[in-house]
Write an enzyme that holds these catalytic residues in place. Sequence first.
Site, PDB file in Angstrom:
ATOM      1  N   SER A 104     -32.468   1.930 -44.422  1.00  0.00           N
ATOM      2  CA  SER A 104     -31.890   2.347 -43.103  1.00  0.00           C
ATOM      3  C   SER A 104     -32.207   2.397 -41.608  1.00  0.00           C
ATOM      4  CB  SER A 104     -31.800   4.057 -42.998  1.00  0.00           C
ATOM      5  OG  SER A 104     -31.616   4.690 -42.156  1.00  0.00           O
ATOM      6  N   TYR A 121     -36.991  12.346 -44.597  1.00  0.00           N
ATOM      7  CA  TYR A 121     -36.025  11.007 -44.066  1.00  0.00           C
ATOM      8  C   TYR A 121     -36.680   9.029 -44.398  1.00  0.00           C
ATOM      9  CZ  TYR A 121     -31.901   8.607 -44.577  1.00  0.00           C
ATOM     10  OH  TYR A 121     -31.252   6.826 -44.611  1.00  0.00           O
TER      11      TYR A 121
HETATM   12  P1  NAP Z   1     -23.432   9.200 -49.975  1.00  0.00           P
HETATM   13  O1  NAP Z   1     -22.096   8.827 -49.824  1.00  0.00           O
HETATM   14  O2  NAP Z   1     -24.039  10.915 -49.771  1.00  0.00           O
HETATM   15  O3  NAP Z   1     -23.769   9.163 -51.305  1.00  0.00           O
HETATM   16  C1  NAP Z   1     -25.011   8.881 -51.430  1.00  0.00           C
HETATM   17  C2  NAP Z   1     -25.008   8.981 -53.028  1.00  0.00           C
HETATM   18  O4  NAP Z   1     -26.209   8.577 -53.680  1.00  0.00           O
HETATM   19  C3  NAP Z   1     -23.917   9.450 -53.985  1.00  0.00           C
HETATM   20  O5  NAP Z   1     -22.994   8.490 -54.286  1.00  0.00           O
HETATM   21  C4  NAP Z   1     -24.968  10.954 -54.745  1.00  0.00           C
HETATM   22  O6  NAP Z   1     -24.637  10.877 -55.686  1.00  0.00           O
HETATM   23  C5  NAP Z   1     -26.531   9.977 -54.367  1.00  0.00           C
HETATM   24  N1  NAP Z   1     -27.203  10.394 -55.429  1.00  0.00           N
HETATM   25  C6  NAP Z   1     -27.894  11.054 -54.503  1.00  0.00           C
HETATM   26  N2  NAP Z   1     -29.047  11.678 -54.801  1.00  0.00           N
HETATM   27  C7  NAP Z   1     -29.381  10.895 -56.337  1.00  0.00           C
HETATM   28  C8  NAP Z   1     -29.764  10.877 -57.398  1.00  0.00           C
HETATM   29  N3  NAP Z   1     -30.958  11.679 -57.759  1.00  0.00           N
HETATM   30  N4  NAP Z   1     -29.398   9.597 -58.470  1.00  0.00           N
HETATM   31  C9  NAP Z   1     -28.583   9.054 -58.168  1.00  0.00           C
HETATM   32  N5  NAP Z   1     -27.598   8.912 -57.362  1.00  0.00           N
HETATM   33  C10 NAP Z   1     -27.725   9.893 -56.662  1.00  0.00           C
HETATM   34  O7  NAP Z   1     -24.087   8.887 -48.621  1.00  0.00           O
HETATM   35  P2  NAP Z   1     -24.150   7.061 -47.791  1.00  0.00           P
HETATM   36  O8  NAP Z   1     -24.019   7.010 -46.726  1.00  0.00           O
HETATM   37  O9  NAP Z   1     -23.247   6.644 -48.869  1.00  0.00           O
HETATM   38  O10 NAP Z   1     -25.517   6.888 -48.594  1.00  0.00           O
HETATM   39  C11 NAP Z   1     -25.786   5.429 -49.604  1.00  0.00           C
HETATM   40  C12 NAP Z   1     -26.555   5.017 -48.779  1.00  0.00           C
HETATM   41  O11 NAP Z   1     -27.301   4.979 -47.461  1.00  0.00           O
HETATM   42  C13 NAP Z   1     -28.620   6.049 -48.380  1.00  0.00           C
HETATM   43  O12 NAP Z   1     -29.285   5.212 -49.656  1.00  0.00           O
HETATM   44  C14 NAP Z   1     -28.246   6.631 -47.634  1.00  0.00           C
HETATM   45  O13 NAP Z   1     -29.827   6.941 -47.234  1.00  0.00           O
HETATM   46  C15 NAP Z   1     -28.164   4.718 -47.247  1.00  0.00           C
HETATM   47  N6  NAP Z   1     -27.978   5.317 -45.386  1.00  0.00           N
HETATM   48  C16 NAP Z   1     -26.738   5.813 -44.615  1.00  0.00           C
HETATM   49  C17 NAP Z   1     -26.004   6.549 -43.214  1.00  0.00           C
HETATM   50  C18 NAP Z   1     -25.477   6.642 -43.210  1.00  0.00           C
HETATM   51  O14 NAP Z   1     -24.974   6.521 -42.311  1.00  0.00           O
HETATM   52  N7  NAP Z   1     -24.563   7.372 -44.052  1.00  0.00           N
HETATM   53  C19 NAP Z   1     -27.458   4.910 -42.708  1.00  0.00           C
HETATM   54  C20 NAP Z   1     -28.514   4.850 -42.967  1.00  0.00           C
HETATM   55  C21 NAP Z   1     -28.556   4.402 -44.820  1.00  0.00           C
HETATM   56  P3  NAP Z   1     -24.145  12.679 -55.301  1.00  0.00           P
HETATM   57  O15 NAP Z   1     -22.150  12.796 -55.239  1.00  0.00           O
HETATM   58  O16 NAP Z   1     -24.002  12.812 -56.885  1.00  0.00           O
HETATM   59  O17 NAP Z   1     -24.943  13.588 -54.481  1.00  0.00           O
END
Ligand code: NAP
Length: 280
Positions: A138, A151
Amino acid sequence: MSSQVVLITGTSSGIGLAAAVAAAQSGRRTVATLRDPARADALRKAADAAGAELDIRRLDVTDPASVTAAIDGVIADYGRLDALVNNAGAGHVGTLENETVEDVRRVMEVNFFGVVQTSKAALPHLRATGGRLITVSSVGGVVGQPFNEAYCAAKFAVEGFMESLAPVAATTGVTVSVVEPGAVATEFVNNIGFDIEQAVAAAGPYGDALRAYIARTVEQFSSSSAQTPAEAAAAVMLALDAEQPAFRIQTSDWARTFTGTKLADVDGSAVQGMTGGWVR
Ligand code: NAP
């Protein structure tokens, strides 16, 4: 690409879902993992719409047995692993006085130890293929942000771990990269499960600062700088496709400028000046 095998964690929604579809569309044999396979509907629908073929399997990054079972299963069925994309992660909003140490540990467990566990299981197999170890970090893995102490600590840990591992892994032919998104419109914010009014009311002396932070964050996620999951997943594809990917890959110009502020901020004053303004 057709012989390459890639495993991606956290593909039920967001960046992981989009990356799984894009990897499959690139011709890679793509193992899309989720902690609860019953939540694979959106993934299946997106893959079908794109004509992408996925192998959907269970992997909970906080459950060591499920990590081992998933990686062993891939090796048993495909005989190789060319790339691991550590994408699974979860946000958390809070500040030290208003959260427990246990809350902080939980955030580290998913975002940091989950990455360590899965990478450790995959690395011998990546070594065998001269593969890629890619982790979705991130901009919060570079710039510490108000009310994101736990985080950002977890994402800083990911970055320190991978930055240290990268030269060692390179001696055996494995390329290590981190991908740094800014705001991406996914389930990320909803999944934090945060009740704004309740949190502000419970924040005591930090209530006004939290309200200011939330107002800025809402603006960020609705502004034109917020990306779609597919746009962020393009950076994951760059880490997979490029002949020599950079260690640190931002997903947008905004993310590059933002992390650049920190990377040039030797005494910390530029970031403190910037983020201090978010909570006043
Ligand atoms: P998201 O839509 O909430 O997706 C997160 C994914 O991680 C979901 O599939 C969730 O599964 C899964 N997850 C959570 N806990 C888990 C576990 N214990 N084992 C396996 N899977 C698990 O959010 P996203 O934005 O796509 O996030 C993806 C990555 O991008 C993350 O690492 C996040 O920190 C990073 N990120 C996101 C943003 C943003 O603005 N969105 C910005 C910077 C970085 P469930 O559906 O089962 O919960």
